[in-house]
Design an enzyme around this catalytic site. Sequence first.
Site, PDB file in Angstrom:
ATOM      1  CG  HIS A 164      -2.846   2.653   6.384  1.00 53.52           C
ATOM      2  ND1 HIS A 164      -1.758   2.783   5.543  1.00 53.52           N
ATOM      3  CD2 HIS A 164      -3.008   3.875   6.970  1.00 53.52           C
ATOM      4  CE1 HIS A 164      -1.292   4.006   5.598  1.00 53.52           C
ATOM      5  NE2 HIS A 164      -2.017   4.689   6.451  1.00 53.52           N
TER       6      HIS A 164
ATOM      7  CG  HIS B 151      -1.777   1.234   1.309  1.00 52.83           C
ATOM      8  ND1 HIS B 151      -1.949   1.912   2.492  1.00 52.83           N
ATOM      9  CD2 HIS B 151      -2.464   1.925   0.361  1.00 52.83           C
ATOM     10  CE1 HIS B 151      -2.715   2.973   2.271  1.00 52.83           C
ATOM     11  NE2 HIS B 151      -3.045   2.995   0.991  1.00 52.83           N
TER      12      HIS B 151
HETATM   13  S1  FES Z   1       1.057   1.087   4.332  1.00 51.48           S
HETATM   14 FE1  FES Z   1       0.357  -0.933   4.746  1.00 51.48          FE
HETATM   15  S2  FES Z   1      -1.785  -0.760   4.696  1.00 51.48           S
HETATM   16 FE2  FES Z   1      -1.102   1.233   4.313  1.00 51.48          FE
END
Ligand code: FES
Length: 161
Positions: free
Chosen positions: A108, A91
Site C-alpha cells: 500500500h 501497516h
Molecule cells: S502493508 Fe505496508 S502499507 Fe500496507
Amino acid sequence: MMALTRRQFVKASASGLAALGLARAGFWFAPSLPYASVKVANLANLEVGKPVYFSYPDARSQAVLVKLGTRAIGGVGPDRDVVAFSASCTHMGCPLQFKNGRFVCPCHYSMFDPAKNGEVYQGLATEFLPQIPLEVVPQSGDVFAKGVEGLIWGRVSNLLG
Ligand code: FES
C-alpha cells in the site's frame, strides 16, 4: 475474626488496586528477556544503497541493514550511516524494499525514512519501523545486532514470536 479500621481498609484496597493495575499493564507477566548479540555484517563488505537482509531476533523475523552514505540517527561505522530495521511494514507486515534511500512497502506504498529512526512519512502505516541497534567491533569491522526498538509487526512480544 479481626476487624479492620477504616485506615487499614483504605490502605489494603489501594494496594490491591495498584497491584491489579500493574498486572493489567503487563508489569508482572512480561518477561524481560535479553536480546542476543548477533553478527549480521562486516563494514568492509557494505556498499552504499545495497541492503543486506538477515533474520533477527529469530529465524521468522526478516530484518534489513543498509549503508546510507549519509549520517543517520542511530547510525554506526565511521560515517555513522549504517542502520538496520525490521523489514516488515508496520501497516500489515508486507516485506519492505529499499529504493532511493528509503524503505518502500509494495502493498500500500507506505514509505519509511531510515535516516530518521524509520519514521513513516507516506502511506497507510502509522508506526515507525522498529530499529535494530547496531554495534561495531573496531578491530574487525564486524557489525552486531543488539536488540529491537519497537514492536515487530504481528507480534505481542519481539522475543516470544
Ligand atoms: S502493508 Fe505496508 S502499507 Fe500496507
